[in-house]
Design a protein around this motif. Structure first.
Motif, PDB file in Angstrom:
ATOM      1  N   PRO A 123       0.687  -1.381  -0.077  1.00 26.71           N
ATOM      2  CA  PRO A 123       0.142  -0.064  -0.058  1.00 26.71           C
ATOM      3  C   PRO A 123       0.934   1.150   0.095  1.00 26.71           C
ATOM      4  O   PRO A 123       2.056   1.293   0.583  1.00 26.71           O
ATOM      5  N   ASP A 124       0.283   2.325  -0.892  1.00 26.27           N
ATOM      6  CA  ASP A 124       0.990   3.542  -0.669  1.00 26.27           C
ATOM      7  C   ASP A 124       0.478   4.199   0.439  1.00 26.27           C
ATOM      8  O   ASP A 124      -0.586   5.006   0.214  1.00 26.27           O
ATOM      9  N   GLU A 125       1.169   4.209   1.659  1.00 25.93           N
ATOM     10  CA  GLU A 125       0.648   4.847   2.762  1.00 25.93           C
ATOM     11  C   GLU A 125       0.655   6.495   2.955  1.00 25.93           C
ATOM     12  O   GLU A 125      -0.132   7.144   3.453  1.00 25.93           O
ATOM     13  N   ALA A 126       1.493   6.895   2.052  1.00 21.56           N
ATOM     14  CA  ALA A 126       1.583   8.484   1.842  1.00 21.56           C
ATOM     15  C   ALA A 126       0.356   8.909   1.190  1.00 21.56           C
ATOM     16  O   ALA A 126      -0.344   9.987   1.393  1.00 21.56           O
ATOM     17  N   LEU A 127      -0.087   8.171   0.074  1.00 23.05           N
ATOM     18  CA  LEU A 127      -1.236   8.320  -0.527  1.00 23.05           C
ATOM     19  C   LEU A 127      -2.591   8.126   0.325  1.00 23.05           C
ATOM     20  O   LEU A 127      -3.355   9.029   0.259  1.00 23.05           O
ATOM     21  N   ALA A 128      -2.372   7.151   1.144  1.00 18.95           N
ATOM     22  CA  ALA A 128      -3.666   6.751   1.893  1.00 18.95           C
ATOM     23  C   ALA A 128      -3.577   7.981   2.988  1.00 18.95           C
ATOM     24  O   ALA A 128      -4.748   8.429   3.502  1.00 18.95           O
ATOM     25  N   ALA A 129      -2.631   8.347   3.408  1.00 18.89           N
ATOM     26  CA  ALA A 129      -2.443   9.649   4.472  1.00 18.89           C
ATOM     27  C   ALA A 129      -3.059  10.899   3.879  1.00 18.89           C
ATOM     28  O   ALA A 129      -3.900  11.463   4.349  1.00 18.89           O
ATOM     29  N   ALA A 130      -2.778  11.168   2.684  1.00 14.51           N
ATOM     30  CA  ALA A 130      -3.319  12.289   2.065  1.00 14.51           C
ATOM     31  C   ALA A 130      -4.791  12.176   1.853  1.00 14.51           C
ATOM     32  O   ALA A 130      -5.779  13.064   1.756  1.00 14.51           O
ATOM     33  N   ALA A 131      -5.351  10.900   1.490  1.00 13.62           N
ATOM     34  CA  ALA A 131      -6.666  10.634   1.324  1.00 13.62           C
ATOM     35  C   ALA A 131      -7.613  10.838   2.575  1.00 13.62           C
ATOM     36  O   ALA A 131      -8.507  11.429   2.676  1.00 13.62           O
ATOM     37  N   GLU A 132      -7.079  10.394   3.630  1.00 13.82           N
ATOM     38  CA  GLU A 132      -7.536  10.446   5.125  1.00 13.82           C
ATOM     39  C   GLU A 132      -7.825  12.017   5.193  1.00 13.82           C
ATOM     40  O   GLU A 132      -8.680  12.562   5.717  1.00 13.82           O
ATOM     41  N   ALA A 133      -6.557  12.979   4.757  1.00 14.51           N
ATOM     42  CA  ALA A 133      -6.738  14.264   5.085  1.00 14.51           C
ATOM     43  C   ALA A 133      -7.747  14.943   4.252  1.00 14.51           C
ATOM     44  O   ALA A 133      -8.736  15.775   4.798  1.00 14.51           O
ATOM     45  N   GLU A 134      -8.148  14.591   2.892  1.00 16.99           N
ATOM     46  CA  GLU A 134      -9.310  15.094   2.252  1.00 16.99           C
ATOM     47  C   GLU A 134     -10.450  14.500   2.603  1.00 16.99           C
ATOM     48  O   GLU A 134     -11.427  15.090   2.649  1.00 16.99           O
ATOM     49  N   LEU A 135     -10.586  13.370   3.175  1.00 19.86           N
ATOM     50  CA  LEU A 135     -11.808  12.731   3.576  1.00 19.86           C
ATOM     51  C   LEU A 135     -12.296  13.504   4.812  1.00 19.86           C
ATOM     52  O   LEU A 135     -13.613  13.652   4.963  1.00 19.86           O
ATOM     53  N   ALA A 136     -11.322  13.815   5.758  1.00 19.15           N
ATOM     54  CA  ALA A 136     -11.956  14.199   7.159  1.00 19.15           C
ATOM     55  C   ALA A 136     -13.138  15.487   6.955  1.00 19.15           C
ATOM     56  O   ALA A 136     -14.229  15.261   7.577  1.00 19.15           O
ATOM     57  N   PRO A 137     -12.826  16.790   6.390  1.00 17.17           N
ATOM     58  CA  PRO A 137     -14.015  17.567   6.349  1.00 17.17           C
ATOM     59  C   PRO A 137     -15.364  17.150   5.542  1.00 17.17           C
ATOM     60  O   PRO A 137     -16.416  17.593   6.024  1.00 17.17           O
ATOM     61  N   PHE A 138     -15.145  15.953   4.629  1.00 15.70           N
ATOM     62  CA  PHE A 138     -16.404  15.550   4.129  1.00 15.70           C
ATOM     63  C   PHE A 138     -17.198  14.659   5.114  1.00 15.70           C
ATOM     64  O   PHE A 138     -18.421  14.465   4.984  1.00 15.70           O
ATOM     65  N   THR A 139     -16.383  13.838   6.142  1.00 13.26           N
ATOM     66  CA  THR A 139     -16.952  13.103   6.977  1.00 13.26           C
ATOM     67  C   THR A 139     -17.620  14.114   8.012  1.00 13.26           C
ATOM     68  O   THR A 139     -18.796  13.480   8.396  1.00 13.26           O
ATOM     69  N   ALA A 140     -16.985  15.247   8.342  1.00 12.06           N
ATOM     70  CA  ALA A 140     -17.821  16.156   9.181  1.00 12.06           C
ATOM     71  C   ALA A 140     -18.948  16.678   8.465  1.00 12.06           C
ATOM     72  O   ALA A 140     -20.014  16.836   9.323  1.00 12.06           O
ATOM     73  N   VAL A 141     -18.919  16.977   7.110  1.00 12.21           N
ATOM     74  CA  VAL A 141     -20.349  17.601   6.607  1.00 12.21           C
ATOM     75  C   VAL A 141     -21.189  16.337   6.719  1.00 12.21           C
ATOM     76  O   VAL A 141     -22.533  16.663   7.131  1.00 12.21           O
ATOM     77  N   LEU A 142     -20.997  15.211   6.358  1.00 10.75           N
ATOM     78  CA  LEU A 142     -21.899  13.804   6.457  1.00 10.75           C
ATOM     79  C   LEU A 142     -22.598  13.691   7.822  1.00 10.75           C
ATOM     80  O   LEU A 142     -23.741  13.708   8.236  1.00 10.75           O
ATOM     81  N   ASP A 143     -21.608  13.949   8.949  1.00 12.98           N
ATOM     82  CA  ASP A 143     -21.955  13.700  10.498  1.00 12.98           C
ATOM     83  C   ASP A 143     -22.885  14.738  10.623  1.00 12.98           C
ATOM     84  O   ASP A 143     -23.880  14.568  11.496  1.00 12.98           O
TER      85      ASP A 143
END
Length: 205
Positions: A123-143
């Protein structure tokens, strides 16, 4: 539709949603597990030149793509699952999922589940970490959207819920970060009480 209508699927993220929809709305389909990028590639290309699943095949109609298949099956078997009077709201969440929430959660699914199974690299964990950062505000929107409500559109589950939750059955293995988002976790727990969502492949291969 006739009982001979066929849904080709695999156990991956998007086909899982299509199978869950088909079983939730009670569509009398023949389910065929396929490997269109592997052993079935040549045979599958006339069905879908993209060599991807899911694909719904009816006499005179072949539909690629999960959202189109869900729209078709809902219209035929359970119109309330994609309600005509609220179709724009459902489509808003479908689009939001594709471009934001499931887009980034899908990166985690791919890097942490698909790559270890099917690729020589890790796994490309650098790419995964970047995706986690991008995902966080959208998870907050959904919440926030789920505060004080059980479902995204109306008083019962719709395709909006299934589509936005596409990656969540894989949350533990893909390490999709949901800590601190109690409304999202409670909402997916409600979805998990729906048999077709919890176990779409039960009785299939």
């Amino acid at each position: 539709m006739a009982a001979s209508d066929t849904l080709y699927y695999s156990h991956n993220l998007n086909p899982r949603v299509a199978v869950a929809v088909a079983r939730h709305v009670g569509a009398p389909l023949r389910f065929v597990r396929a490997d269109p990028m592997g052993r079935d590639r040549d045979a599958f290309r006339p069905i879908n030149p993209n060599t991807r699943v899911p694909v719904l095949v009816e006499p005179g109609l072949t539909l690629w793509e999960t959202d189109a298949i869900a729209m078709r099956l809902a219209a035929r078997y359970a119109p309330g699952f994609w309600p005509q009077e609220r179709r724009e709201e459902v489509m808003m969440w479908v689009s939001w999922s594709a471009h934001h929430f499931t887009h980034w959660a899908g990166v985690l699914y791919f890097e942490r589940i698909v790559v270890p199974r099917h690729f020589a690299r890790g796994p490309d964990e650098a790419l995964a970490a970047a995706a986690e950062a991008e995902l966080a505000p959208f998870t907050a929107v959904l919440d926030a959207a789920l505060a004080g409500r059980d479902w995204l559109v109306g008083e019962t589950p719709t395709y909006a819920d299934f589509r936005v939750a596409s990656a969540l059955p894989f949350a533990a293995q893909a390490r999709i970060p949901l800590d601190g988002f109690a409304n999202v976790r409670a909402w997916h727990a409600r979805l998990q009480r729906i048999e077709a969502w919890r176990a779409p492949f039960a009785g299939l291969d």
